[in-house]
Write a protein that holds these residues in place. Structure first.
Motif, PDB file in Angstrom:
ATOM      1  N   GLU A 182      12.627  51.840  21.283  1.00 50.53           N
ATOM      2  CA  GLU A 182      12.574  52.521  19.987  1.00 50.53           C
ATOM      3  C   GLU A 182      13.350  51.725  18.954  1.00 50.53           C
ATOM      4  OE1 GLU A 182      13.353  57.109  18.535  1.00 50.53           O
ATOM      5  OE2 GLU A 182      14.707  56.248  20.032  1.00 50.53           O
ATOM      6  N   PHE A 183      12.778  51.600  17.777  1.00 50.53           N
ATOM      7  CA  PHE A 183      13.444  50.914  16.677  1.00 50.53           C
ATOM      8  C   PHE A 183      14.627  51.734  16.175  1.00 50.53           C
ATOM      9  CE2 PHE A 183      14.207  48.498  12.994  1.00 50.53           C
ATOM     10  CZ  PHE A 183      14.231  49.324  11.871  1.00 50.53           C
ATOM     11  N   TYR A 208      19.725  47.253  22.357  1.00 48.60           N
ATOM     12  CA  TYR A 208      19.434  45.832  22.354  1.00 48.60           C
ATOM     13  C   TYR A 208      19.467  45.279  20.934  1.00 48.60           C
ATOM     14  CZ  TYR A 208      17.500  46.766  27.004  1.00 48.60           C
ATOM     15  OH  TYR A 208      17.327  47.150  28.308  1.00 48.60           O
ATOM     16  N   CYS A 209      20.050  44.089  20.785  1.00 48.56           N
ATOM     17  CA  CYS A 209      19.966  43.385  19.517  1.00 48.56           C
ATOM     18  C   CYS A 209      18.896  42.295  19.622  1.00 48.56           C
ATOM     19  CB  CYS A 209      21.311  42.783  19.125  1.00 48.56           C
ATOM     20  SG  CYS A 209      22.065  41.690  20.354  1.00 48.56           S
ATOM     21  N   ALA A 210      18.343  41.934  18.489  1.00 47.15           N
ATOM     22  CA  ALA A 210      17.274  40.946  18.464  1.00 47.15           C
ATOM     23  C   ALA A 210      17.258  40.240  17.111  1.00 47.15           C
ATOM     24  CB  ALA A 210      15.928  41.622  18.720  1.00 47.15           C
ATOM     25  N   VAL A 211      16.707  39.026  17.095  1.00 45.87           N
ATOM     26  CA  VAL A 211      16.564  38.289  15.848  1.00 45.87           C
ATOM     27  C   VAL A 211      15.129  37.798  15.686  1.00 45.87           C
ATOM     28  CG1 VAL A 211      18.975  37.583  15.679  1.00 45.87           C
ATOM     29  CG2 VAL A 211      17.347  36.110  16.881  1.00 45.87           C
ATOM     30  N   GLY A 245      17.908  42.911  14.153  1.00 45.34           N
ATOM     31  CA  GLY A 245      17.742  44.346  14.331  1.00 45.34           C
ATOM     32  C   GLY A 245      18.295  44.855  15.642  1.00 45.34           C
ATOM     33  N   TRP A 246      18.316  46.176  15.747  1.00 41.44           N
ATOM     34  CA  TRP A 246      18.724  46.882  16.958  1.00 41.44           C
ATOM     35  C   TRP A 246      17.578  47.785  17.411  1.00 41.44           C
ATOM     36  CZ3 TRP A 246      23.252  45.963  19.476  1.00 41.44           C
ATOM     37  CH2 TRP A 246      24.276  45.321  18.777  1.00 41.44           C
ATOM     38  N   ASN A 280       9.178  46.410  14.038  1.00 43.34           N
ATOM     39  CA  ASN A 280       8.357  46.348  15.243  1.00 43.34           C
ATOM     40  C   ASN A 280       8.954  45.347  16.226  1.00 43.34           C
ATOM     41  OD1 ASN A 280       6.083  48.051  14.292  1.00 43.34           O
ATOM     42  ND2 ASN A 280       5.863  46.418  12.790  1.00 43.34           N
ATOM     43  N   ASP A 281       9.014  45.739  17.484  1.00 39.81           N
ATOM     44  CA  ASP A 281       9.682  44.863  18.446  1.00 39.81           C
ATOM     45  C   ASP A 281       8.936  43.541  18.637  1.00 39.81           C
ATOM     46  OD1 ASP A 281       8.767  46.740  21.490  1.00 39.81           O
ATOM     47  OD2 ASP A 281       7.561  45.892  19.873  1.00 39.81           O
TER      48      ASP A 281
END
Length: 125
Positions: free
Chosen positions: A45-46, A94-97, A34-35, A108-109
């Motif tokens: 913020e999502f 920000y990118c995340a996995v 996600g970003w 949700n972060d």
């Protein structure tokens, strides 16, 4: 697992940008991704997310069809295509996995396990 985001920059309102996030280490095709974004003085913020195969996506309410998230598992890369940009889209992106719920598109972060360093997007009016 390391994530490297790129593609940010300065763009005029109404313009477009394409963000990329290369994931090294781990098994990218087993992760949801996600970003998120964070503007100065505001909470994170999502923005968008998708499941490991890309068949399920989710977007923040503010996106309203302007952004598209996608992935190329063979290249271990996550993308965010942003169109019709507005000054209020200015933020660090920000990118995340997420390695625990690969079949979902988490919003949700706290569901994400690994994060990139962020790339600045600035939209001028």
């Amino acid at each position: 697992v390391q994530l490297q985001a790129s593609g940010g920059g300065l763009v005029q309102a109404g313009g477009s940008l394409r963000l990329s996030c290369v994931v090294s280490g781990g098994t990218f095709n087993n992760y949801a991704a996600g970003w998120f974004r964070q503007a100065p003085g505001k909470d994170r913020e999502f923005v968008a997310s998708l499941n490991r195969g890309g068949s399920m996506t989710a977007y923040g309410d503010f996106v309203k069809g302007r952004f598209t998230i996608s992935r190329e598992n063979g290249r271990r890369t996550l993308y965010l295509e942003m169109n019709s940009l507005k000054p209020e889209d200015t933020a660090v992106y920000y990118c995340a996995v997420d390695e625990n719920t690969p079949h979902r598109a988490p919003s949700n972060d706290y569901e994400y396990d690994y994060w990139g360093q962020g790339t600045q997007v600035t939209v001028s009016s």
